[in-house]
Design a protein around this motif. Structure first.
Motif, PDB file in Angstrom:
ATOM      1  N   SER A  28      -5.191   3.995  -1.725  1.00 25.92           N
ATOM      2  CA  SER A  28      -3.991   3.315  -1.222  1.00 25.92           C
ATOM      3  C   SER A  28      -3.511   3.916   0.086  1.00 25.92           C
ATOM      4  O   SER A  28      -3.073   3.193   0.993  1.00 25.92           O
ATOM      5  CB  SER A  28      -2.886   3.363  -2.273  1.00 25.92           C
ATOM      6  N   THR A  29      -3.583   5.235   0.209  1.00 24.40           N
ATOM      7  CA  THR A  29      -3.158   5.880   1.453  1.00 24.40           C
ATOM      8  C   THR A  29      -4.065   5.488   2.615  1.00 24.40           C
ATOM      9  O   THR A  29      -3.592   5.197   3.726  1.00 24.40           O
ATOM     10  CB  THR A  29      -3.148   7.405   1.282  1.00 24.40           C
ATOM     11  N   PHE A  68       0.826  -1.207   0.000  1.00 23.53           N
ATOM     12  CA  PHE A  68       0.000   0.000   0.000  1.00 23.53           C
ATOM     13  C   PHE A  68       0.865   1.264   0.000  1.00 23.53           C
ATOM     14  O   PHE A  68       0.509   2.268  -0.638  1.00 23.53           O
ATOM     15  CB  PHE A  68      -0.939  -0.006   1.203  1.00 23.53           C
ATOM     16  N   GLY A  83      -6.806   6.543  -6.860  1.00 25.55           N
ATOM     17  CA  GLY A  83      -5.840   5.542  -6.433  1.00 25.55           C
ATOM     18  C   GLY A  83      -5.007   5.998  -5.260  1.00 25.55           C
ATOM     19  O   GLY A  83      -4.722   5.208  -4.342  1.00 25.55           O
ATOM     20  N   TYR A  84      -4.621   7.274  -5.251  1.00 21.93           N
ATOM     21  CA  TYR A  84      -3.830   7.781  -4.124  1.00 21.93           C
ATOM     22  C   TYR A  84      -4.637   7.776  -2.831  1.00 21.93           C
ATOM     23  O   TYR A  84      -4.154   7.320  -1.788  1.00 21.93           O
ATOM     24  CB  TYR A  84      -3.339   9.198  -4.420  1.00 21.93           C
ATOM     25  N   LEU A  89       2.112   1.806  -3.559  1.00 24.82           N
ATOM     26  CA  LEU A  89       1.035   2.341  -4.385  1.00 24.82           C
ATOM     27  C   LEU A  89       0.788   3.814  -4.082  1.00 24.82           C
ATOM     28  O   LEU A  89       0.575   4.622  -5.004  1.00 24.82           O
ATOM     29  CB  LEU A  89      -0.245   1.534  -4.154  1.00 24.82           C
ATOM     30  N   SER A  90       0.826   4.185  -2.817  1.00 21.07           N
ATOM     31  CA  SER A  90       0.613   5.576  -2.445  1.00 21.07           C
ATOM     32  C   SER A  90       1.710   6.471  -3.025  1.00 21.07           C
ATOM     33  O   SER A  90       1.426   7.545  -3.570  1.00 21.07           O
ATOM     34  CB  SER A  90       0.574   5.705  -0.917  1.00 21.07           C
TER      35      SER A  90
END
Length: 358
Positions: free
Chosen positions: A226-227, A199, A222-223, A202-203
């Motif tokens: 993932s965050t 994760f 997505g940000y 991804l962030s």
């Protein structure tokens, strides 16, 4: 080999040693040939290549990179699976399996009691074990798959950071991830740390895409997703969020015409914060009340101090001295970012989207 060994009085002790040496030799030849191919391509490339387009050679390069990445995935899987079914659960793993081996209602009730970790991994592990079974290997497979997933994520992040290298940096980084002993141990351990790394990567990837004005609204979603998932996996994900905000302030704030981008960025931070808020208020109570016979009660400020010292120096120094040295690391970070802020102020908004500058 047998004739030469008998002639000189040498006999290999076992076929395993010979097979191991043959594998090392084959691997060395493979990587040497790959390096030669990349070197030949780099020496014969055109004099000027735009960072945003490699249409004439993208298919061939990505095909070769994909083959190498698949090989690295197989190597990583073999290193992480080796003798894993014969390894018994250690204490923390056994406690994790015991906690999730119940029904959904009881598990949610347990997660609401004082404890040191976030709930997402326990919920995912509970669902996974209902599908795959409750054996030791099945319970570890969620961490194992997360540890292997790090390789393609590191490869994609390397391509994002260094687009001119056409994936070479991402492949070397994936190789280091595949053979890193600490990452191998984490992937073999039934805990949340490999999932946290997934994760976090991804962030970081989505934040860099947003910083480079790429991806559109999908990367913003997505940000945020993932965050939020990283924060629900482990509280140390907050350090990644803090780092991303420091980079954004350093790279974007000195530039003209920044108001719209800054507003969008802090809107994304606010959305992630709102999604994490239900657990955050509960977290302050849960962590502040958690203690055992061997883990004394720790205040949030002391937890941050220990994390700062542990992540920078480990246990090599006393905590009282380590906190002073750790602030030296933060000062070094600030001094490294200061020239970048000055360059951004001088060069203008055109540099904000350049991956080379990032």
């Amino acid at each position: 080999d047998r004739a030469a060994g008998s002639r000189y009085g040498y006999r290999p002790r076992c076929n395993c040693a010979r097979a191991y040496l043959s594998c090392l030799q084959g691997g060395a030849i493979f990587w040497a040939q790959s390096f030669q191919d990349w070197r030949q391509f780099w020496e014969t490339r055109p004099a000027r290549l735009p960072w945003y387009s490699f249409r004439s050679m993208r298919g061939e390069i990505l095909t070769k990179s994909f083959r190498i990445l698949v090989l690295l995935l197989l190597v990583a899987f073999a290193l992480r699976m080796y003798n894993l079914p014969q390894v018994s659960l250690r204490a923390d793993e056994a406690v994790t399996v015991f906690d999730v081996s119940t029904d959904w209602g009881t598990l949610i009730q347990k997660l609401g009691t004082p404890g040191p970790h976030q709930p997402l991994y326990y919920l995912l592990l509970h669902g996974w074990m209902r599908l795959a079974g409750d054996s030791e290997l099945a319970s570890r497979y969620l961490s194992l798959s997360s540890g292997i997933l790090l390789l393609p994520l590191v490869f994609v992040l390397g391509r994002r950071l260094f687009p001119r290298d056409l994936g070479a940096v991402g492949l070397w980084a994936s190789l280091l991830v595949a053979i890193n002993p600490m990452l191998i141990l984490d992937a073999r351990d039934n805990r949340m740390y490999p999932l946290l790394a997934v994760f976090n990567l991804l962030s970081v990837y989505f934040s860099l895409s947003i910083l480079q004005n790429r991806g559109g609204w999908k990367h913003w979603i997505g940000y945020v997703a993932s965050t939020t998932l990283a924060l629900y996996t482990h509280y140390l994900a907050a350090f990644i969020v803090i780092t991303e905000n420091i980079l954004w302030v350093t790279l974007i704030w000195p530039l003209p015409h920044r108001k719209r981008r800054v507003a969008r960025w802090f809107t994304a931070q606010a959305v992630a914060g709102l999604l994490f808020a239900p657990w955050l208020f509960r977290y302050m109570t849960v962590v502040s009340e958690f203690s055992t016979d061997f883990l004394p009660l720790v205040k949030p400020v002391d937890m941050l101090r220990r994390a700062l010292v542990g992540l920078s120096l480990g246990r090599s120094v006393e905590p009282e001295i380590g906190i002073l040295i750790s602030f030296g690391f933060l000062l070094t970070l600030g001094l490294g970012l200061w020239p970048r802020a000055s360059r951004s102020r001088n060069t203008g908004a055109s540099t904000a989207g350049s991956p080379a500058e990032v």
